[in-house]
Design a protein around this motif. Sequence first.
Motif, short mmCIF file in Angstrom:
data_model
loop_
_atom_site.label_atom_id
_atom_site.label_comp_id
_atom_site.label_asym_id
_atom_site.label_seq_id
_atom_site.Cartn_x
_atom_site.Cartn_y
_atom_site.Cartn_z
N ILE A 17 11.10 6.64 -6.80
CA ILE A 17 10.17 5.51 -6.69
C ILE A 17 8.77 6.01 -6.36
N VAL A 18 7.81 5.20 -6.76
CA VAL A 18 6.44 5.33 -6.27
C VAL A 18 6.22 4.07 -5.45
N LEU A 19 5.94 4.25 -4.16
CA LEU A 19 5.78 3.13 -3.24
C LEU A 19 4.33 2.98 -2.83
N ALA A 20 3.78 1.79 -3.03
CA ALA A 20 2.46 1.46 -2.52
C ALA A 20 2.68 0.77 -1.18
N SER A 21 2.31 1.44 -0.09
CA SER A 21 2.48 0.85 1.23
C SER A 21 1.33 -0.13 1.48
N GLY A 22 1.49 -0.97 2.49
CA GLY A 22 0.38 -1.81 2.91
C GLY A 22 -0.64 -0.95 3.64
N GLY A 23 -1.87 -1.42 3.72
CA GLY A 23 -2.92 -0.64 4.35
C GLY A 23 -2.61 -0.23 5.79
N GLY A 24 -1.98 -1.12 6.54
CA GLY A 24 -1.67 -0.81 7.94
C GLY A 24 -0.29 -0.25 8.18
N THR A 25 0.53 -0.18 7.14
CA THR A 25 1.92 0.25 7.31
C THR A 25 2.08 1.54 8.11
N PRO A 26 1.34 2.60 7.80
CA PRO A 26 1.56 3.87 8.52
C PRO A 26 1.22 3.81 10.01
N CYS A 27 0.51 2.78 10.43
CA CYS A 27 -0.06 2.74 11.78
C CYS A 27 0.83 2.07 12.82
N PHE A 28 1.98 1.60 12.43
CA PHE A 28 2.82 0.85 13.36
C PHE A 28 4.22 1.46 13.43
N TYR A 29 4.81 1.30 14.61
CA TYR A 29 6.15 1.81 14.88
C TYR A 29 6.23 3.28 14.48
N ASP A 30 7.31 3.70 13.89
CA ASP A 30 7.43 5.10 13.44
C ASP A 30 7.30 5.17 11.92
N ASN A 31 6.54 4.25 11.35
CA ASN A 31 6.46 4.13 9.90
C ASN A 31 5.94 5.40 9.22
N MET A 32 4.94 6.06 9.79
CA MET A 32 4.39 7.24 9.11
C MET A 32 5.41 8.38 9.07
N SER A 33 6.18 8.56 10.12
CA SER A 33 7.18 9.62 10.07
C SER A 33 8.28 9.27 9.06
N LEU A 34 8.62 8.00 8.94
CA LEU A 34 9.59 7.58 7.93
C LEU A 34 9.03 7.81 6.53
N ILE A 35 7.77 7.45 6.33
CA ILE A 35 7.13 7.65 5.03
C ILE A 35 7.19 9.13 4.64
N LYS A 36 6.93 10.00 5.59
CA LYS A 36 6.94 11.44 5.30
C LYS A 36 8.37 11.92 4.96
N LYS A 37 9.37 11.32 5.57
CA LYS A 37 10.76 11.69 5.27
C LYS A 37 11.19 11.17 3.90
N ILE B 37 -10.96 2.10 9.00
CA ILE B 37 -10.71 3.47 8.53
C ILE B 37 -10.66 4.41 9.72
N THR B 38 -11.65 4.30 10.60
CA THR B 38 -11.70 5.16 11.79
C THR B 38 -10.46 4.98 12.65
N GLU B 39 -10.03 3.75 12.82
CA GLU B 39 -8.85 3.42 13.62
C GLU B 39 -7.57 3.98 12.99
N ARG B 40 -7.49 3.93 11.66
CA ARG B 40 -6.26 4.31 10.97
C ARG B 40 -6.21 5.78 10.54
N LEU B 41 -7.33 6.46 10.56
CA LEU B 41 -7.40 7.84 10.08
C LEU B 41 -6.39 8.77 10.74
N PRO B 42 -6.14 8.66 12.05
CA PRO B 42 -5.13 9.55 12.65
C PRO B 42 -3.75 9.43 11.99
#
Length: 167
Positions: A73-93, A136-141
């Motif tokens: 799959i190619v997944l388009a996440s929502g703009g804020g998706t990586p910034c909540f819960y453990d979503n970014m680590s899941l995305i990377k997995k 952008i500044t808030e979400r960049l990390p």
Amino acid sequence: MKNIILVGMMSSGKTTLGKKLARTLGYRFIDLDKLIEKDQQMDISSIFSQKGETYFREVESRVLKETATQKAIVLASGGGTPCFYDNMSLIKKMGISIFLNVPAADLARRIENHGKDDRPILSGTTSLQDTLQNKITERLPYYSQADMTLTGEIEVKHLLEVLGPLL
């Protein structure tokens, strides 16, 4: 065949690029926001206004987890998706994560051309570009944790050249 997950701000091109990339690779394209709307049987703006952002982020995280088991799959996440819960680590997995890094001025121009009324985090905004720059500044990390960052206008052909060895 690794999944590809696109992260970045609203109007950064995740859906447009994602659809083209999926078609070229023979993958299935998934828009996380569309899955959430189907799951909740209402649009994103209505979820935000009727149930609040906390509720939305909980649903978003659950739907992302449900999507994590899918392949090719190619997944388009929502703009804020990586910034909540453990979503970014899941995305990377899930596969190869790509941050589409688009300057606030370009995002503002795109949003103004397509209307900002359906963007809950932009309601009541006086300066669109300043609001976007702050986000952008808030979400960049979170975004910067992606496996790859692409800046500027991104063509599928160029992306495939970069992705080739990783797929």
